[in-house]
Design a protein around this motif. Structure first.
Motif, PDB file in Angstrom:
ATOM      1  N   ARG A 193      13.795  14.287  28.090  1.00 46.05           N
ATOM      2  CA  ARG A 193      12.855  13.722  29.042  1.00 46.05           C
ATOM      3  C   ARG A 193      14.285  12.898  29.477  1.00 46.05           C
ATOM      4  O   ARG A 193      14.122  12.817  31.145  1.00 46.05           O
ATOM      5  N   VAL A 194      15.790  12.211  29.604  1.00 43.90           N
ATOM      6  CA  VAL A 194      16.493  12.103  30.040  1.00 43.90           C
ATOM      7  C   VAL A 194      17.574  12.716  29.782  1.00 43.90           C
ATOM      8  O   VAL A 194      18.123  12.161  30.957  1.00 43.90           O
ATOM      9  N   GLY A 195      18.163  13.895  29.204  1.00 42.79           N
ATOM     10  CA  GLY A 195      19.239  14.254  29.685  1.00 42.79           C
ATOM     11  C   GLY A 195      19.755  13.446  28.724  1.00 42.79           C
ATOM     12  O   GLY A 195      20.958  12.619  27.684  1.00 42.79           O
ATOM     13  N   GLY A 196      21.319  12.479  29.124  1.00 45.98           N
ATOM     14  CA  GLY A 196      22.382  11.516  28.832  1.00 45.98           C
ATOM     15  C   GLY A 196      23.326  10.900  30.132  1.00 45.98           C
ATOM     16  O   GLY A 196      22.124  11.426  31.409  1.00 45.98           O
ATOM     17  N   PRO A 197      23.798  10.007  29.582  1.00 42.56           N
ATOM     18  CA  PRO A 197      24.450   9.275  28.788  1.00 42.56           C
ATOM     19  C   PRO A 197      23.340   8.995  27.873  1.00 42.56           C
ATOM     20  O   PRO A 197      22.712   7.968  28.781  1.00 42.56           O
ATOM     21  N   LEU A 198      23.434   8.547  26.818  1.00 37.05           N
ATOM     22  CA  LEU A 198      22.472   8.664  25.964  1.00 37.05           C
ATOM     23  C   LEU A 198      23.636   7.276  24.935  1.00 37.05           C
ATOM     24  O   LEU A 198      24.558   8.037  24.590  1.00 37.05           O
ATOM     25  N   VAL A 199      22.995   6.062  24.712  1.00 29.37           N
ATOM     26  CA  VAL A 199      23.975   4.941  23.905  1.00 29.37           C
ATOM     27  C   VAL A 199      22.753   4.842  22.229  1.00 29.37           C
ATOM     28  O   VAL A 199      21.587   4.470  22.337  1.00 29.37           O
ATOM     29  N   LEU A 200      23.948   4.969  21.346  1.00 26.77           N
ATOM     30  CA  LEU A 200      22.901   4.347  20.176  1.00 26.77           C
ATOM     31  C   LEU A 200      23.769   2.556  19.794  1.00 26.77           C
ATOM     32  O   LEU A 200      24.781   2.456  19.867  1.00 26.77           O
ATOM     33  N   HIS A 201      23.357   1.941  19.229  1.00 28.85           N
ATOM     34  CA  HIS A 201      23.118   0.492  19.387  1.00 28.85           C
ATOM     35  C   HIS A 201      23.470   0.451  17.437  1.00 28.85           C
ATOM     36  O   HIS A 201      23.179   1.525  16.672  1.00 28.85           O
ATOM     37  N   GLY A 202      24.042  -0.902  16.641  1.00 33.26           N
ATOM     38  CA  GLY A 202      24.470  -0.366  15.376  1.00 33.26           C
ATOM     39  C   GLY A 202      24.858   1.178  15.085  1.00 33.26           C
ATOM     40  O   GLY A 202      25.194   1.531  13.375  1.00 33.26           O
ATOM     41  N   GLY A 203      25.932   0.592  15.763  1.00 31.50           N
ATOM     42  CA  GLY A 203      26.714   1.616  14.875  1.00 31.50           C
ATOM     43  C   GLY A 203      27.238   1.942  13.361  1.00 31.50           C
ATOM     44  O   GLY A 203      27.915   2.500  12.877  1.00 31.50           O
ATOM     45  N   SER A 204      27.721   0.513  13.622  1.00 32.86           N
ATOM     46  CA  SER A 204      28.391  -0.092  11.744  1.00 32.86           C
ATOM     47  C   SER A 204      28.015   0.633  10.568  1.00 32.86           C
ATOM     48  O   SER A 204      28.342   0.834  10.136  1.00 32.86           O
ATOM     49  N   GLY A 205      26.075   0.768  11.032  1.00 28.55           N
ATOM     50  CA  GLY A 205      25.469   1.180   9.696  1.00 28.55           C
ATOM     51  C   GLY A 205      24.851   2.630   9.855  1.00 28.55           C
ATOM     52  O   GLY A 205      24.507   2.846   8.463  1.00 28.55           O
ATOM     53  N   ILE A 206      25.411   3.560  10.963  1.00 30.35           N
ATOM     54  CA  ILE A 206      24.954   4.346  10.920  1.00 30.35           C
ATOM     55  C   ILE A 206      25.258   5.735  10.164  1.00 30.35           C
ATOM     56  O   ILE A 206      26.714   5.612  10.032  1.00 30.35           O
ATOM     57  N   HIS A 207      24.281   6.557   9.035  1.00 30.93           N
ATOM     58  CA  HIS A 207      25.157   7.261   8.091  1.00 30.93           C
ATOM     59  C   HIS A 207      25.736   8.285   9.391  1.00 30.93           C
ATOM     60  O   HIS A 207      25.790   8.866  10.438  1.00 30.93           O
ATOM     61  N   PRO A 208      27.410   8.681   8.721  1.00 30.27           N
ATOM     62  CA  PRO A 208      27.656   9.568   9.846  1.00 30.27           C
ATOM     63  C   PRO A 208      28.021  10.657   9.462  1.00 30.27           C
ATOM     64  O   PRO A 208      28.211  11.008  11.074  1.00 30.27           O
ATOM     65  N   GLY A 209      27.123  11.327   9.084  1.00 31.88           N
ATOM     66  CA  GLY A 209      26.313  12.375   9.161  1.00 31.88           C
ATOM     67  C   GLY A 209      25.548  12.364  10.342  1.00 31.88           C
ATOM     68  O   GLY A 209      25.911  13.129  11.462  1.00 31.88           O
ATOM     69  N   ASP A 210      24.488  11.352  10.785  1.00 33.74           N
ATOM     70  CA  ASP A 210      23.536  11.163  11.900  1.00 33.74           C
ATOM     71  C   ASP A 210      24.468  11.125  12.895  1.00 33.74           C
ATOM     72  O   ASP A 210      24.469  11.531  14.358  1.00 33.74           O
ATOM     73  N   LEU A 211      25.451  10.427  12.712  1.00 35.62           N
ATOM     74  CA  LEU A 211      26.065  10.208  13.662  1.00 35.62           C
ATOM     75  C   LEU A 211      26.709  11.046  14.873  1.00 35.62           C
ATOM     76  O   LEU A 211      26.921  11.412  15.951  1.00 35.62           O
ATOM     77  N   ARG A 212      27.853  11.776  13.607  1.00 35.12           N
ATOM     78  CA  ARG A 212      27.846  13.335  13.625  1.00 35.12           C
ATOM     79  C   ARG A 212      27.320  13.577  15.214  1.00 35.12           C
ATOM     80  O   ARG A 212      27.176  15.052  15.611  1.00 35.12           O
ATOM     81  N   ALA A 213      25.849  13.790  14.495  1.00 32.62           N
ATOM     82  CA  ALA A 213      24.453  15.428  14.654  1.00 32.62           C
ATOM     83  C   ALA A 213      24.040  15.131  16.000  1.00 32.62           C
ATOM     84  O   ALA A 213      23.429  15.579  16.986  1.00 32.62           O
ATOM     85  N   ALA A 214      24.049  13.457  16.210  1.00 30.82           N
ATOM     86  CA  ALA A 214      23.893  13.161  17.531  1.00 30.82           C
ATOM     87  C   ALA A 214      24.441  13.197  18.828  1.00 30.82           C
ATOM     88  O   ALA A 214      24.128  13.361  19.828  1.00 30.82           O
ATOM     89  N   LEU A 215      25.871  13.936  18.693  1.00 32.57           N
ATOM     90  CA  LEU A 215      26.734  14.653  19.901  1.00 32.57           C
ATOM     91  C   LEU A 215      25.941  15.314  20.362  1.00 32.57           C
ATOM     92  O   LEU A 215      26.127  15.668  21.020  1.00 32.57           O
ATOM     93  N   ASP A 216      24.975  15.574  19.939  1.00 33.47           N
ATOM     94  CA  ASP A 216      24.489  17.477  20.346  1.00 33.47           C
ATOM     95  C   ASP A 216      23.344  17.122  20.719  1.00 33.47           C
ATOM     96  O   ASP A 216      22.481  17.704  21.869  1.00 33.47           O
TER      97      ASP A 216
END
Length: 276
Positions: A193-216
């Motif tokens: 619906r938005v495209g990007g850029p998008l932002v994630l907060h709470g990055g200190s605790g997000i699982h590394p695999g999820d952070l990498r996947a979020a780049l897509d």
């Protein structure tokens, strides 16, 4: 020029390049230098950001001048962002001071009012040559009782984009200061619906695999604060028997650098440096 008075080109370059910028919350010279040393060593652009409580200790002008001076000593692009700005006057003060990016957090406001404020502040930010980030739902802040983030409605996220937000902060399962997993299917729906850029907060605790996947899924900015603050506290406690305060400051700077560094690689899956 490494100082970026307008962060929008950095965000769009990240979106086009399939990587995200770590946005480090800093509140001191030592924290800022530690993060910039990590970014400079990696050859990658970086966002430094301040909480409203941080700039109660020193004005937006002080922080802007500090970060601008430090940016002159590194070879990578550096931008300054206001995180969780809830007071409109403070948001405007940061823009006047030279922040290249600001967030308006409409926590507690009816969504229609958040939309109105988004349009108002987008006009001011863009006239100032800066970016505006807005959250589609209420965001908890570290150390507060409302730490758990609500879930972002993709339609509300789209409405914020249409109102003028350059970045939309997405609540998709992360929590400030706590280990968390994110809902990638919801993030995908928001991107649709938005495209990007998008932002994630709470990055200190997000699982590394999820952070990498979020780049897509259009994520181009990831906030990292709690991990840095924990590093500062641990280093400070460990410096009690050191001969001078300067030794303690050096220890804090090194601790922050060591925590900040892995995010630069994690959020950029491409080899080599990125200077655009």
């Amino acid at each position: 020029m490494t100082w970026c008075p307008d962060a929008r080109p950095l965000y769009h370059a990240a979106l086009d390049g399939g990587y995200a910028l770590p946005a480090y919350n800093v509140c001191s010279l030592e924290m800022a230098k530690g993060c910039l040393e990590a970014a400079d060593a990696a050859g990658r652009p970086v966002i430094l950001q301040t909480y409203p409580a941080d700039i109660e200790q020193a004005s937006p002008h002080v922080f802007a001048q500090l970060i601008r001076a430090l940016a002159d000593e590194v070879s990578v692009p550096v931008a300054l962002h206001l995180d969780h700005g809830r007071d409109v006057n403070q948001v405007i003060a940061c823009l006047r001071a030279g922040y290249g990016s600001v967030m308006f957090d409409g926590q507690g406001l009816p969504f229609d009012e958040t939309l109105q404020m988004t349009a108002h502040l987008a006009a001011i930010a863009h006239a100032s040559g800066a970016a505006l980030e807005v959250s589609a739902e209420s965001f908890g802040v570290p150390s507060a009782n409302d730490n758990v983030l609500d879930t972002t409605d993709p339609e509300k996220a789209r409405a914020l984009r249409d109102a003028g937000a350059d970045l939309v902060a997405c609540a998709v399962g992360s929590e400030h200061g706590h280990a968390s997993r994110i809902d990638l299917s919801l993030l995908s729906a928001i991107q649709a619906r938005v495209g990007g850029p998008l932002v994630l907060h709470g990055g200190s605790g997000i699982h590394p695999g999820d952070l990498r996947a979020a780049l897509d899924f259009g994520v181009t900015k990831v906030n990292v604060g709690s991990a840095l603050y924990r590093a500062v506290r641990a280093a400070w406690v460990a410096t009690t028997d050191l001969p001078t305060h300067r030794t303690g400051y050096a220890s804090i700077r090194a601790a922050v650098r060591d925590v900040a560094a892995p995010y630069l690689d994690l959020l950029n899956p491409h080899k080599g440096t990125v200077h655009d």
